[in-house]
Design a protein around this motif. Structure first.
Motif, PDB file in Angstrom:
ATOM      1  N   ARG A  66       0.861  -1.199   0.000  1.00 33.02           N
ATOM      2  CA  ARG A  66       0.000   0.000   0.000  1.00 33.02           C
ATOM      3  C   ARG A  66       0.893   1.244   0.000  1.00 33.02           C
ATOM      4  NH1 ARG A  66      -5.191  -0.089   3.685  1.00 33.02           N
ATOM      5  NH2 ARG A  66      -5.779  -1.420   1.909  1.00 33.02           N
ATOM      6  N   VAL A  68       1.077   5.554  -0.529  1.00 30.84           N
ATOM      7  CA  VAL A  68       0.312   6.790  -0.428  1.00 30.84           C
ATOM      8  C   VAL A  68       0.996   7.863  -1.260  1.00 30.84           C
ATOM      9  CG1 VAL A  68      -0.603   8.538   1.135  1.00 30.84           C
ATOM     10  CG2 VAL A  68      -0.462   6.151   1.876  1.00 30.84           C
ATOM     11  N   ARG A 100      -9.103   6.776  -1.098  1.00 29.43           N
ATOM     12  CA  ARG A 100      -8.665   7.999  -0.438  1.00 29.43           C
ATOM     13  C   ARG A 100      -7.859   7.620   0.806  1.00 29.43           C
ATOM     14  NH1 ARG A 100     -11.587  11.571  -3.214  1.00 29.43           N
ATOM     15  NH2 ARG A 100     -13.739  11.018  -3.743  1.00 29.43           N
ATOM     16  N   SER A 101      -6.727   8.274   0.987  1.00 27.93           N
ATOM     17  CA  SER A 101      -5.918   8.026   2.167  1.00 27.93           C
ATOM     18  C   SER A 101      -6.526   8.725   3.375  1.00 27.93           C
ATOM     19  CB  SER A 101      -4.494   8.538   1.945  1.00 27.93           C
ATOM     20  OG  SER A 101      -3.754   8.514   3.155  1.00 27.93           O
ATOM     21  N   ALA A 105      -1.353   3.945   6.625  1.00 25.18           N
ATOM     22  CA  ALA A 105      -1.907   2.891   5.764  1.00 25.18           C
ATOM     23  C   ALA A 105      -3.429   2.832   5.813  1.00 25.18           C
ATOM     24  CB  ALA A 105      -1.317   1.541   6.164  1.00 25.18           C
ATOM     25  N   VAL A 107      -7.307   3.804   5.033  1.00 22.33           N
ATOM     26  CA  VAL A 107      -8.071   4.386   3.925  1.00 22.33           C
ATOM     27  C   VAL A 107      -9.461   4.754   4.413  1.00 22.33           C
ATOM     28  CG1 VAL A 107      -6.784   3.036   2.210  1.00 22.33           C
ATOM     29  CG2 VAL A 107      -8.973   2.180   3.055  1.00 22.33           C
ATOM     30  N   SER A 112     -12.712   2.916  -1.409  1.00 28.40           N
ATOM     31  CA  SER A 112     -11.845   2.019  -2.162  1.00 28.40           C
ATOM     32  C   SER A 112     -12.532   1.540  -3.437  1.00 28.40           C
ATOM     33  CB  SER A 112     -11.473   0.808  -1.298  1.00 28.40           C
ATOM     34  OG  SER A 112     -10.576  -0.041  -1.978  1.00 28.40           O
ATOM     35  N   ARG A 145      -4.401  13.108  -1.095  1.00 31.14           N
ATOM     36  CA  ARG A 145      -3.610  11.888  -0.995  1.00 31.14           C
ATOM     37  C   ARG A 145      -4.475  10.666  -1.299  1.00 31.14           C
ATOM     38  NH1 ARG A 145      -1.256  15.050   3.125  1.00 31.14           N
ATOM     39  NH2 ARG A 145       1.011  15.253   2.903  1.00 31.14           N
ATOM     40  N   ALA A 147      -4.395   6.311  -1.637  1.00 33.51           N
ATOM     41  CA  ALA A 147      -3.702   5.075  -1.260  1.00 33.51           C
ATOM     42  C   ALA A 147      -3.890   4.064  -2.382  1.00 33.51           C
ATOM     43  CB  ALA A 147      -4.261   4.530   0.049  1.00 33.51           C
ATOM     44  N   SER A 149      -3.108   0.290  -3.534  1.00 30.92           N
ATOM     45  CA  SER A 149      -2.733  -1.018  -3.005  1.00 30.92           C
ATOM     46  C   SER A 149      -2.569  -2.004  -4.148  1.00 30.92           C
ATOM     47  CB  SER A 149      -3.802  -1.534  -2.034  1.00 30.92           C
ATOM     48  OG  SER A 149      -3.993  -0.628  -0.958  1.00 30.92           O
ATOM     49  N   SER A 169       5.707   3.870   2.522  1.00 31.13           N
ATOM     50  CA  SER A 169       4.947   2.788   1.908  1.00 31.13           C
ATOM     51  C   SER A 169       4.830   1.638   2.911  1.00 31.13           C
ATOM     52  CB  SER A 169       5.639   2.297   0.637  1.00 31.13           C
ATOM     53  OG  SER A 169       5.725   3.332  -0.318  1.00 31.13           O
TER      54      SER A 169
END
Length: 406
Positions: A66, A68, A100-101, A105, A107, A112, A145, A147, A149, A169
């Protein structure tokens, strides 16, 4: 679209003018893709005491990675670009997601989205190649930001990566693509793996910052997005991609610091979608490495001012042939650094190169980082308040001074 041409004068009188910026190229479905984040890829290399450990040499085996990243443009759709340029065998991807972060780690729940490749969740990337995903419906905002994965189900061997970042990361063993929480992601490193670009559906044009550790952000606070390149993105209101590699040289490659710039320019700059301008800072390592020992500096043969200028012209000509405008950045002061870069001969060459950058007329614009950093009381050195502890790179205040000069 039209844009006010930005030029750094810093003591040099340069007129401002209005130029036309072409839009990003449209796909068959009418999407205008533009690079909104990026990283220049490198060969696997061990971690160091300065940069900490990384996972590139061993690679991955049944992991979820994952990463960012901060995108610099808005869009209603995104896609990711993965690289196996330095892989020794096909890279198997079992799935990927973008979200979206929410910090680290973590989210944001419900944000997602699955990523597909030619309509499928799984993909294989041959050695030496890159792969672009299908579009993902996700509204993103400038400076947000995300994320990303990536699921790698089997042993990858050495991993294509970007060594130095100011970001973190994460990885987890097994399949954790759908995880919102951070519990499984118990390992972290400050490098990026396989992810070389995030692109958005946006009609604007992108700027790529290309070069060495100044571009890469060495000296700036980790996780704060205060590299001068980050600050330019905020000030210009344009998509800006960072294609710096700490240690990079214009004319020579390195096992630790990437291909020579004249070889990686097309992949890292010109082949990204929607690029209309490139900012180039290179030459300090070409001049300094002949005084440095160690395998990472090899080959460390001397280069002349004329050879550097020929290298700059090759990049400028390649960019102009693609309709991309070029901003040259002067080389920072080297005297006083903890690195053994400085000699009288090197200083004479740096001065000559900077004079050519400022007055040679080859660049469309000039960003005078040398003058932004210079100490008026000690010619050839940087202001102490602008320096990172290594005596060479700018600290946060120095990065701000360079961005403000732009």
């Amino acid at each position: 679209m039209r844009l006010r041409r930005w030029v750094v004068a810093a003591g040099v009188a340069v007129a401002s003018m209005t130029v036309t910026v072409p839009a990003a190229t449209a796909d068959a479905d009418g999407a205008h893709w533009v690079a909104a984040w990026g990283a220049a890829m490198q060969r696997p290399t061990p971690g160091t005491e300065d940069n900490g450990p990384n996972w590139s040499v061993k690679g991955f085996d049944d992991h979820t990675v994952r990463q960012v990243v901060r995108v610099t443009a808005a869009g209603s759709r995104v896609r990711i670009r993965l690289s196996n340029v330095y892989g020794t065998k096909p890279l198997a991807i079992a799935g990927a997601r973008v979200a979206r972060s929410a910090g680290g780690a973590l989210v944001w729940p419900g944000s997602s989205r699955p990523v597909t490749f030619a309509g499928k969740q799984a993909a294989s990337i041959p050695p030496g190649k890159e792969l672009v995903s299908d579009p993902v419906a996700l509204n993103v905002s400038p400076m947000e930001r995300l994320a990303v994965s990536i699921r790698v189900p089997a042993a990858t061997g050495p991993a294509t990566f970007h060594r130095f970042t100011t970001a973190t990361s994460y990885r987890a063993h097994g399949d954790h693509l759908d995880d919102v929480a951070v519990k499984a992601f118990g390992e972290a490193t400050q490098s990026w793996y396989y992810l070389t670009g995030v692109e958005v559906d946006n009609p604007g044009g992108a700027v790529v910052a290309f070069g060495d550790s100044l571009i890469d952000g060495v000296g700036s606070t980790a996780g704060a997005d205060v590299r001068f390149v980050d600050q330019l993105a905020e000030r210009l209101g344009l998509p800006v991609v960072n294609a710096g590699i700490a240690g990079s040289r214009l004319l020579n490659a390195s096992s630790c610091y990437g291909d020579k710039a004249v070889d990686r320019f097309r992949r890292d700059v010109l082949d990204r979608p929607g690029v209309t301008r490139v900012i180039i800072h290179l030459g300090a390592n070409d001049l300094g490495y002949p005084q440095v020992g160690g395998a990472c500096a090899k080959p460390n043969r001397k280069v002349s001012v004329d050879q550097l200028i020929a290298g700059y012209r090759a990049l400028i000509d390649a960019a102009h042939a693609r309709g991309v405008r070029v901003t040259g950045v002067t080389i920072l002061p080297l005297r006083g650094s903890l690195f053994p870069f400085w000699t009288k001969e090197v200083e004479a060459a740096r001065t000559a190169v900077n004079q050519w950058i400022r007055t040679g007329g080859a660049y469309d614009a000039v960003l005078d980082a040398d003058r932004a950093m210079a100490d008026p009381a000690a010619p050839g050195t940087s202001r102490p308040g602008y320096l990172f502890m290594d005596g060479l790179h700018p600290n946060d205040a120095g990065h701000y001074a360079i961005a403000a000069a732009g």
